[in-house]
Design a protein around this motif. Structure first.
Motif, PDB file in Angstrom:
ATOM      1  N   SER A  99       0.808  -1.120   0.265  1.00 32.33           N
ATOM      2  CA  SER A  99      -0.229   0.186   0.148  1.00 32.33           C
ATOM      3  C   SER A  99       1.314   1.328  -0.153  1.00 32.33           C
ATOM      4  N   ILE A 100       2.070   0.782   0.259  1.00 31.37           N
ATOM      5  CA  ILE A 100       2.995   2.619   0.521  1.00 31.37           C
ATOM      6  C   ILE A 100       3.840   2.180  -0.954  1.00 31.37           C
ATOM      7  N   CYS A 101       4.067   2.945  -1.922  1.00 32.03           N
ATOM      8  CA  CYS A 101       4.797   3.010  -2.829  1.00 32.03           C
ATOM      9  C   CYS A 101       5.799   4.261  -2.535  1.00 32.03           C
ATOM     10  N   LEU A 102       7.485   3.923  -2.891  1.00 39.85           N
ATOM     11  CA  LEU A 102       9.411   4.660  -2.153  1.00 39.85           C
ATOM     12  C   LEU A 102       9.125   5.079  -3.982  1.00 39.85           C
ATOM     13  N   VAL A 103       9.159   6.010  -3.703  1.00 38.29           N
ATOM     14  CA  VAL A 103       9.699   6.951  -5.546  1.00 38.29           C
ATOM     15  C   VAL A 103      11.281   7.446  -5.037  1.00 38.29           C
ATOM     16  N   LYS A 104      12.196   6.397  -4.802  1.00 32.72           N
ATOM     17  CA  LYS A 104      13.304   7.266  -5.198  1.00 32.72           C
ATOM     18  C   LYS A 104      14.034   8.227  -5.848  1.00 32.72           C
ATOM     19  N   SER A 105      15.310   8.804  -5.291  1.00 30.19           N
ATOM     20  CA  SER A 105      15.703  10.230  -6.200  1.00 30.19           C
ATOM     21  C   SER A 105      16.047   9.237  -7.453  1.00 30.19           C
ATOM     22  N   ASP A 106      16.683   7.869  -6.573  1.00 28.58           N
ATOM     23  CA  ASP A 106      17.568   7.371  -8.620  1.00 28.58           C
ATOM     24  C   ASP A 106      17.147   6.183  -8.077  1.00 28.58           C
ATOM     25  N   GLU A 107      16.348   5.420  -8.816  1.00 26.93           N
ATOM     26  CA  GLU A 107      16.069   3.910  -8.924  1.00 26.93           C
ATOM     27  C   GLU A 107      16.959   3.085  -9.264  1.00 26.93           C
ATOM     28  N   ARG A 108      18.280   2.275  -8.005  1.00 23.44           N
ATOM     29  CA  ARG A 108      19.290   1.714  -8.907  1.00 23.44           C
ATOM     30  C   ARG A 108      18.571   0.601  -9.368  1.00 23.44           C
ATOM     31  N   SER A 109      17.766  -0.173  -8.721  1.00 24.64           N
ATOM     32  CA  SER A 109      17.909  -1.637  -9.713  1.00 24.64           C
ATOM     33  C   SER A 109      17.431  -1.531 -10.996  1.00 24.64           C
ATOM     34  N   TRP A 110      17.034  -0.379 -11.314  1.00 32.44           N
ATOM     35  CA  TRP A 110      16.417   0.243 -13.174  1.00 32.44           C
ATOM     36  C   TRP A 110      17.943   0.577 -13.576  1.00 32.44           C
ATOM     37  N   ALA A 111      18.972   0.843 -13.257  1.00 32.06           N
ATOM     38  CA  ALA A 111      19.795   0.765 -14.127  1.00 32.06           C
ATOM     39  C   ALA A 111      19.783  -0.041 -15.457  1.00 32.06           C
ATOM     40  N   ASP A 112      20.149  -0.681 -15.744  1.00 32.26           N
ATOM     41  CA  ASP A 112      20.574  -1.590 -16.866  1.00 32.26           C
ATOM     42  C   ASP A 112      18.989  -1.902 -17.604  1.00 32.26           C
ATOM     43  N   TYR A 113      17.884  -1.596 -16.906  1.00 33.33           N
ATOM     44  CA  TYR A 113      16.968  -2.123 -18.212  1.00 33.33           C
ATOM     45  C   TYR A 113      16.253  -1.132 -18.936  1.00 33.33           C
ATOM     46  N   LYS A 114      15.156  -1.710 -20.099  1.00 35.73           N
ATOM     47  CA  LYS A 114      15.163  -0.297 -20.756  1.00 35.73           C
ATOM     48  C   LYS A 114      13.278   0.024 -19.906  1.00 35.73           C
ATOM     49  N   VAL A 115      13.238   1.635 -20.922  1.00 31.25           N
ATOM     50  CA  VAL A 115      12.156   1.814 -20.265  1.00 31.25           C
ATOM     51  C   VAL A 115      11.342   1.433 -19.667  1.00 31.25           C
ATOM     52  N   LYS A 116      10.825   0.431 -21.640  1.00 30.55           N
ATOM     53  CA  LYS A 116       9.492  -0.482 -21.363  1.00 30.55           C
ATOM     54  C   LYS A 116       9.073  -1.536 -20.565  1.00 30.55           C
ATOM     55  N   ASP A 117      10.965  -2.723 -20.153  1.00 26.46           N
ATOM     56  CA  ASP A 117      10.339  -3.227 -19.213  1.00 26.46           C
ATOM     57  C   ASP A 117      10.442  -2.929 -17.827  1.00 26.46           C
ATOM     58  N   ILE A 118      10.913  -1.848 -17.824  1.00 28.61           N
ATOM     59  CA  ILE A 118      10.549  -1.153 -16.138  1.00 28.61           C
ATOM     60  C   ILE A 118       9.267  -0.764 -16.421  1.00 28.61           C
ATOM     61  N   MET A 119       8.292  -0.666 -16.973  1.00 32.39           N
ATOM     62  CA  MET A 119       7.675  -0.264 -16.823  1.00 32.39           C
ATOM     63  C   MET A 119       6.656  -1.433 -17.112  1.00 32.39           C
ATOM     64  N   LYS A 120       7.131  -3.011 -17.705  1.00 30.74           N
ATOM     65  CA  LYS A 120       6.530  -4.784 -17.171  1.00 30.74           C
ATOM     66  C   LYS A 120       6.562  -4.803 -15.728  1.00 30.74           C
ATOM     67  N   PHE A 121       8.047  -4.543 -15.209  1.00 32.04           N
ATOM     68  CA  PHE A 121       7.810  -4.797 -14.251  1.00 32.04           C
ATOM     69  C   PHE A 121       7.205  -3.891 -12.799  1.00 32.04           C
ATOM     70  N   CYS A 122       6.960  -2.794 -13.203  1.00 31.18           N
ATOM     71  CA  CYS A 122       5.713  -1.918 -12.483  1.00 31.18           C
ATOM     72  C   CYS A 122       4.409  -3.018 -12.457  1.00 31.18           C
ATOM     73  N   SER A 123       3.824  -3.034 -13.611  1.00 29.42           N
ATOM     74  CA  SER A 123       2.706  -3.442 -14.157  1.00 29.42           C
ATOM     75  C   SER A 123       2.460  -4.968 -12.951  1.00 29.42           C
ATOM     76  N   LEU A 124       3.696  -5.649 -13.570  1.00 33.29           N
ATOM     77  CA  LEU A 124       3.351  -6.977 -12.801  1.00 33.29           C
ATOM     78  C   LEU A 124       3.487  -6.642 -11.125  1.00 33.29           C
ATOM     79  N   LEU A 125       4.450  -5.954 -10.406  1.00 35.50           N
ATOM     80  CA  LEU A 125       4.820  -5.815  -9.168  1.00 35.50           C
ATOM     81  C   LEU A 125       3.451  -4.771  -8.024  1.00 35.50           C
ATOM     82  N   LEU A 126       3.440  -3.699  -8.785  1.00 35.71           N
ATOM     83  CA  LEU A 126       2.800  -2.952  -7.955  1.00 35.71           C
ATOM     84  C   LEU A 126       1.339  -3.369  -8.170  1.00 35.71           C
ATOM     85  N   PRO A 127       0.723  -3.123  -7.275  1.00 31.49           N
ATOM     86  CA  PRO A 127      -0.668  -3.633  -6.837  1.00 31.49           C
ATOM     87  C   PRO A 127      -1.914  -2.741  -8.057  1.00 31.49           C
ATOM     88  N   GLY A 128      -1.650  -0.939  -7.720  1.00 34.22           N
ATOM     89  CA  GLY A 128      -2.386  -0.039  -7.699  1.00 34.22           C
ATOM     90  C   GLY A 128      -1.826   1.081  -9.264  1.00 34.22           C
TER      91      GLY A 128
END
Lengths: 296, 124
Positions: free
Chosen positions: A77-106
């Motif tokens: 229920s709590i979403c933290l947006v870090k100023s630097d999302e280190r775990s995203w570094a090597d992924y493409k924008v479209k992949d990151i959006m895919k992760f978000c859609s799978l991992l974030l319930p809202g």
């Protein structure tokens, strides 16, 4: 859903030094909070603790009465947006959006797409190849498209140009209009975002020294400007945060009740004007540091 | 920021005052609908809760009233009420301030009266 995020007597120690000391604070549903503090005051640490990402050394964080740490339901229920999302570094924008859609319930896919378009983000670029401003924009997409009851933004406007910062503020107002979402934002761009904040939380060297609604926070903050002789009576007054004089004119930054003195001062030609939030912040934190140095 | 906040008073009071001005100057007529707090928030770039606080200030004074499920409306007699209120404030806001500044500059009450007469003549 309307639930309160609370932390009680939370402290975080790194080695011998305190990053957060005895923080007790609660965030009501449907409110926007500005988390203000000087560099190294502990803003990022506090946001990480509130979101359950790191453990406090002492104390407890609860959401809707449930402990947040090691609680999947509360943490989702709590979403933290870090100023630097280190775990995203090597992924493409479209992949990151895919992760978000799978991992974030809202996750709201349609909102995400429209935000990506709004910011003109390149789907095939990797996060680490994006400019600083674009990285911030991708974080904003995550925070706004994920309809979490609690969203914490750590320096969301880092590297954004003035136009894009305005865009973010507008989107944020839209997002919290008529919704129960609670949003906490840490920022150094105080004046331009002051009107967004219903509440201000002030963090000084790991201690939450203020948490109150913005109007009452600013209610007793003034500039007093006029004849140095008239204003001399206030030298040493604890309500004076800052004083400057030039050629017989003194400017005081004032924080405290002025109702007793106000009429007489105006009679004597002293000009009283409001102190902007950013100035109040600077003088308050500066004064805090100065006092601490005296103690040491 | 759309004319808001370069001002001494809290923003919710400024919002209330803008709505009052709209009613006094006839842009919002009695029994007409007032923009929603979300519209005010988006237009003035302020927190919706702050906008709501400003609107509620006018509800408390019976200047606006709420129609359930539809929105906020200007009450009948609102304009007259506001004019009355503003006339009261006029003395504090303009006359007292003017006399204070005049005293500082050494302008006498007689001179002020002359200025007023001259200005009204020119405007006629």
């Amino acid at each position: 859903m309307s639930s309160i995020l609370e932390c009680r007597q939370v402290s975080k120690r790194f080695g011998k030094s305190h990053a957060i000391l005895d923080a007790t604070v609660s965030f009501e549903p449907g409110t926007v909070h500005g988390l203000l503090g000087a560099n190294g005051a502990g803003k990022t640490t506090l946001l990480h603790i509130l979101s359950g990402m790191i453990y406090p050394t002492q104390g407890v964080v609860t959401f809707d009465g449930q402990q947040v740490h090691e609680n999947t339901l509360a943490m989702s229920s709590i979403c933290l947006v870090k100023s630097d999302e280190r775990s995203w570094a090597d992924y493409k924008v479209k992949d990151i959006m895919k992760f978000c859609s799978l991992l974030l319930p809202g996750w709201d896919e349609r909102k995400a797409l429209s935000l990506l378009q709004r910011f003109n983000l390149p789907a095939n670029k990797r996060y680490k190849q994006l400019s600083r401003g674009m990285q911030s924009q991708l974080g904003i997409v995550k925070g706004l498209a994920n309809q979490a009851p609690i969203t914490l933004f750590d320096e969301p406007t880092l590297g954004l140009d003035a136009d894009m910062r305005e865009a973010f503020y507008e989107l944020l107002i839209q997002e919290c209009s008529g919704s129960d979402r609670t949003i906490i934002i840490s920022t150094h761009l105080i004046d331009e975002s002051a009107n967004l904040f219903e509440y201000i939380a002030l963090l000084e060297e790991g201690v939450i020294t203020k948490h109150q609604d913005t109007d009452s926070f600013l209610e007793h903050a003034y500039y007093l400007q006029g004849n140095s002789v008239t204003l001399e009576q206030f030298s040493g007054d604890p309500r004076v945060l800052h004083a400057e004089s030039l050629a017989g004119t003194t400017i005081l930054a004032w924080y405290g009740d002025l109702s007793k003195e106000r009429a007489e001062l105006e009679q004597q030609g002293i000009r009283i004007s409001p102190l902007p939030l950013q100035k109040l912040f600077v003088y308050l934190t500066r004064k805090g540091r100065f006092n601490n140095e005296e103690v040491m | 920021m759309n004319g808001i906040h370069e001002d001494s008073r809290p923003i919710f009071q400024q919002i209330a005052e803008k709505i009052e001005d709209d009613i006094i100057e006839g842009r919002l007529s009695e029994e007409s609908q007032v923009p929603s707090t979300n519209q005010f928030a988006a237009f003035y770039k302020i927190n919706p809760a702050t906008a709501a606080k400003g609107v509620n200030l006018l509800v408390e004074q019976n200047i606006l009233y709420k129609k359930r499920g539809i929105g906020m409306f200007v009450a009948e007699g609102a304009k007259e009420m506001l004019l009355e209120k503003r006339r009261h404030e006029f003395y504090e806001q303009y006359v007292v301030t003017m006399l204070r500044e005049a005293a500082r500059l050494g302008i006498t009450t007689g001179q002020i009266a002359e200025m007023i007469t001259a200005t009204t003549k020119n405007n006629d």
